[in-house]
Write a protein that holds these residues in place. Structure first.
Motif, PDB file in Angstrom:
ATOM      1  N   ILE A  16       0.601  11.535  -0.038  1.00  0.00           N
ATOM      2  CA  ILE A  16       0.981  11.173  -1.404  1.00  0.00           C
ATOM      3  C   ILE A  16      -0.155  10.416  -2.064  1.00  0.00           C
ATOM      4  CG2 ILE A  16       2.657   9.914  -2.793  1.00  0.00           C
ATOM      5  CD1 ILE A  16       4.646  10.294  -0.511  1.00  0.00           C
ATOM      6  N   PRO A  17      -0.643  10.884  -3.214  1.00  0.00           N
ATOM      7  CA  PRO A  17      -1.710  10.162  -3.924  1.00  0.00           C
ATOM      8  C   PRO A  17      -1.262   8.736  -4.250  1.00  0.00           C
ATOM      9  CG  PRO A  17      -1.434  12.358  -4.837  1.00  0.00           C
ATOM     10  CD  PRO A  17      -0.277  12.139  -3.899  1.00  0.00           C
ATOM     11  N   MET A  18      -2.036   7.762  -3.859  1.00  0.00           N
ATOM     12  CA  MET A  18      -1.663   6.376  -4.065  1.00  0.00           C
ATOM     13  C   MET A  18      -2.914   5.509  -4.058  1.00  0.00           C
ATOM     14  SD  MET A  18       0.003   5.938  -0.290  1.00  0.00           S
ATOM     15  CE  MET A  18       0.362   4.211  -0.429  1.00  0.00           C
ATOM     16  N   LYS A  19      -2.725   4.265  -4.478  1.00  0.00           N
ATOM     17  CA  LYS A  19      -3.854   3.351  -4.528  1.00  0.00           C
ATOM     18  C   LYS A  19      -4.408   3.107  -3.130  1.00  0.00           C
ATOM     19  CE  LYS A  19      -5.183  -1.352  -5.620  1.00  0.00           C
ATOM     20  NZ  LYS A  19      -4.759  -2.647  -6.153  1.00  0.00           N
ATOM     21  N   GLY A  20      -5.714   3.094  -2.999  1.00  0.00           N
ATOM     22  CA  GLY A  20      -6.319   2.807  -1.703  1.00  0.00           C
ATOM     23  C   GLY A  20      -6.478   1.315  -1.499  1.00  0.00           C
ATOM     24  N   CYS A  21      -5.980   0.811  -0.374  1.00  0.00           N
ATOM     25  CA  CYS A  21      -6.105  -0.611  -0.048  1.00  0.00           C
ATOM     26  C   CYS A  21      -7.102  -0.850   1.076  1.00  0.00           C
ATOM     27  CB  CYS A  21      -4.746  -1.186   0.356  1.00  0.00           C
ATOM     28  SG  CYS A  21      -3.506  -1.128  -0.954  1.00  0.00           S
TER      29      CYS A  21
ATOM     30  N   PRO B  68       0.818  -1.216   0.000  1.00  0.00           N
ATOM     31  CA  PRO B  68       0.000   0.000   0.000  1.00  0.00           C
ATOM     32  C   PRO B  68       0.850   1.264   0.000  1.00  0.00           C
ATOM     33  CG  PRO B  68       0.086  -0.901   2.207  1.00  0.00           C
ATOM     34  CD  PRO B  68       0.864  -1.849   1.321  1.00  0.00           C
ATOM     35  N   TYR B  69       2.162   1.108   0.252  1.00  0.00           N
ATOM     36  CA  TYR B  69       3.051   2.269   0.387  1.00  0.00           C
ATOM     37  C   TYR B  69       3.720   2.564  -0.949  1.00  0.00           C
ATOM     38  CZ  TYR B  69       2.185   0.801   5.149  1.00  0.00           C
ATOM     39  OH  TYR B  69       1.567   0.426   6.316  1.00  0.00           O
ATOM     40  N   ARG B  70       2.958   3.155  -1.863  1.00  0.00           N
ATOM     41  CA  ARG B  70       3.413   3.299  -3.243  1.00  0.00           C
ATOM     42  C   ARG B  70       4.463   4.377  -3.448  1.00  0.00           C
ATOM     43  NH1 ARG B  70       0.253   0.727  -6.999  1.00  0.00           N
ATOM     44  NH2 ARG B  70      -0.519  -1.194  -6.079  1.00  0.00           N
ATOM     45  N   TYR B  71       4.787   5.146  -2.417  1.00  0.00           N
ATOM     46  CA  TYR B  71       5.774   6.199  -2.604  1.00  0.00           C
ATOM     47  C   TYR B  71       7.182   5.630  -2.768  1.00  0.00           C
ATOM     48  CZ  TYR B  71       5.589   5.447   2.446  1.00  0.00           C
ATOM     49  OH  TYR B  71       5.540   4.872   3.689  1.00  0.00           O
TER      50      TYR B  71
ATOM     51  N   PRO C  13      -3.297  -9.158  -3.993  1.00  0.00           N
ATOM     52  CA  PRO C  13      -3.924  -7.833  -3.819  1.00  0.00           C
ATOM     53  C   PRO C  13      -3.864  -7.313  -2.384  1.00  0.00           C
ATOM     54  CG  PRO C  13      -5.344  -9.311  -5.069  1.00  0.00           C
ATOM     55  CD  PRO C  13      -4.248 -10.149  -4.509  1.00  0.00           C
ATOM     56  N   CYS C  14      -3.489  -6.049  -2.245  1.00  0.00           N
ATOM     57  CA  CYS C  14      -3.357  -5.472  -0.901  1.00  0.00           C
ATOM     58  C   CYS C  14      -4.702  -5.351  -0.194  1.00  0.00           C
ATOM     59  CB  CYS C  14      -2.663  -4.112  -0.969  1.00  0.00           C
ATOM     60  SG  CYS C  14      -3.515  -2.867  -1.975  1.00  0.00           S
ATOM     61  N   GLU C  15      -5.808  -5.292  -0.949  1.00  0.00           N
ATOM     62  CA  GLU C  15      -7.125  -5.221  -0.302  1.00  0.00           C
ATOM     63  C   GLU C  15      -7.398  -6.470   0.537  1.00  0.00           C
ATOM     64  OE1 GLU C  15      -7.553  -2.935  -4.216  1.00  0.00           O
ATOM     65  OE2 GLU C  15      -6.637  -4.806  -3.545  1.00  0.00           O
TER      66      GLU C  15
ATOM     67  N   ARG D 228      -3.842  -4.395   4.055  1.00  0.00           N
ATOM     68  CA  ARG D 228      -4.478  -3.098   4.285  1.00  0.00           C
ATOM     69  C   ARG D 228      -3.623  -2.271   5.240  1.00  0.00           C
ATOM     70  NH1 ARG D 228     -10.594  -5.453   5.263  1.00  0.00           N
ATOM     71  NH2 ARG D 228     -10.652  -6.702   3.351  1.00  0.00           N
ATOM     72  N   ILE D 229      -3.831  -0.979   5.245  1.00  0.00           N
ATOM     73  CA  ILE D 229      -3.003  -0.097   6.061  1.00  0.00           C
ATOM     74  C   ILE D 229      -3.467  -0.147   7.514  1.00  0.00           C
ATOM     75  CG2 ILE D 229      -2.310   2.291   6.450  1.00  0.00           C
ATOM     76  CD1 ILE D 229      -2.595   2.737   3.435  1.00  0.00           C
ATOM     77  N   PRO D 230      -2.554  -0.430   8.443  1.00  0.00           N
ATOM     78  CA  PRO D 230      -2.941  -0.554   9.864  1.00  0.00           C
ATOM     79  C   PRO D 230      -2.975   0.775  10.576  1.00  0.00           C
ATOM     80  CG  PRO D 230      -0.640  -1.104   9.595  1.00  0.00           C
ATOM     81  CD  PRO D 230      -1.156  -0.788   8.220  1.00  0.00           C
ATOM     82  N   ARG D 231      -3.812   1.684  10.133  1.00  0.00           N
ATOM     83  CA  ARG D 231      -3.866   2.993  10.775  1.00  0.00           C
ATOM     84  C   ARG D 231      -4.466   2.890  12.174  1.00  0.00           C
ATOM     85  NH1 ARG D 231      -5.895   6.163   5.377  1.00  0.00           N
ATOM     86  NH2 ARG D 231      -3.834   6.599   4.523  1.00  0.00           N
TER      87      ARG D 231
END
Length: 335
Positions: free
Chosen positions: A305-310, A205-208, A276-278, A282-285
């Motif tokens: 940073i604009p990136m794909k949402g997982c 998910p960290y596309r940067y 797939p990251c979905e 997923r992002i552990p916020r």
């Protein structure tokens, strides 16, 4: 006496707010001090930066939402016929041979044998999943026993984490099966239907700075030639920084080069697939049991940073694995 009265009158004139004709006096505007000017500049800068950040956050959120796929729909499209040939080996690495709560989720969900294997005594059972523990010592022995052409590169790394990364690739090259970091939990037996034929690398998910990660990988057979491309690239980049030499950036480049060289050939499980990251990452916020750098990466950079949402793993639906990002290896073994 007259002189005293005259002096008093003059003083009153100096402090009186009225001129002789009764109109308000015109006060001279004092020039701003340097300190006042600095404060005003800082205030303006804060306003500008806040406006820019707000705009970026809004655009990033909209972009991520536009690119987010519904996890259960992704699962339906991702499902494969379970490959009969996959070695049922669950590989994990740790400084100490301790079965953590995260590792236990794999053992329980997949109903693994309680007999944990370690190198060189690895005996896969086609009917049941077997956990395999890898230490620094067993990784080094594996490299010297079976990959002598890579041993000098392995031993010459500056950072321990580079050997840790490399061991994962050597393990899947030699044995096949599934590798997962010890801070990844398993939540569904459906993972067996989501393992693609050939190689599977989890989407990041960290596309940067990366497209895939080496935290979760699958290989439905031992000896897949993709790993030769990986080792070749590592040798070329061994003096580069960690991400580019052995980490996710290198792995993503190897996948792109390998699949391009195939020219669209997908038979016999040769292609490298993305998990797939979905479903898997997923992002552990909102979870703070990790390093400050991890918190910065997932709580700040992923929003700027604009990136794909997982998606966030608190959402829960159709979640196969969860990477809680404790980063134990980077916290204890980078030197």
């Amino acid at each position: 006496m007259n002189m005293a009265l005259t002096e008093l009158s003059n003083r009153k004139k100096k402090i009186s707010p009225l001129e002789n004709d009764g109109k308000p006096a015109t006060w001279k505007k004092l020039p701003k001090t340097r300190h006042a000017k600095n404060i005003e500049c800082v205030r303006r800068l804060v306003v500008i930066v806040s406006a820019v950040l707000a705009s970026i956050l809004t655009l990033s959120a909209l972009y991520a939402k536009y690119n987010t796929r519904e996890p259960c729909e992704v699962m339906i499209k991702q499902k494969f016929s379970p490959p009969n040939s996959i070695p049922k080996l669950y590989h994990y690495q740790s400084k100490e041979d301790v079965v953590s709560s995260e590792i236990m989720t794999w053992m329980n969900v997949l109903n693994m044998t309680k007999n944990i294997n370690s190198y060189p005594n690895i005996n896969p059972n086609p009917d049941v999943w077997t956990p395999v523990y890898w230490s620094d010592d067993s990784c080094k022995k594996l490299c010297h026993d079976h990959f002598s052409f890579f041993a000098s590169t392995y031993d010459g790394f500056t950072h321990t984490i580079q050997r840790v990364d490399s061991c994962r690739y050597l393990v899947l090259f030699k044995y096949g099966g599934l590798y997962a970091d010890t801070d990844i939990t398993l939540h569904s037996t459906a993972i067996q239907e989501l393992i693609p034929n050939g190689i599977g690398l989890v989407e990041s998910p960290y596309r940067y700075n990366e497209n895939v990660q080496n935290s979760l990988m699958t290989a439905t057979s031992a000896g897949h030639d993709f790993w030769l491309k990986v080792l070749e690239l590592i040798q070329e980049r061994s003096s580069s920084h960690v991400l580019a030499s052995t980490g996710p950036a290198m792995l993503g480049d190897a996948m792109m080069i390998y699949n391009k060289e195939l020219g669209g050939e997908i038979k016999d499980g040769r292609i490298v697939n993305v998990l797939p990251c979905e479903l898997f990452h997923r992002i552990p916020r909102g979870h703070w049991e990790t390093t400050y750098s991890q918190i910065l990466a997932r709580e700040v950079l992923t929003r700027l940073i604009p990136m794909k949402g997982c998606g966030n793993f608190q959402e829960g639906s159709c979640e196969i694995t969860r990477h809680v990002s404790k980063a134990s290896w980077t916290a204890t073994t980078i030197v």
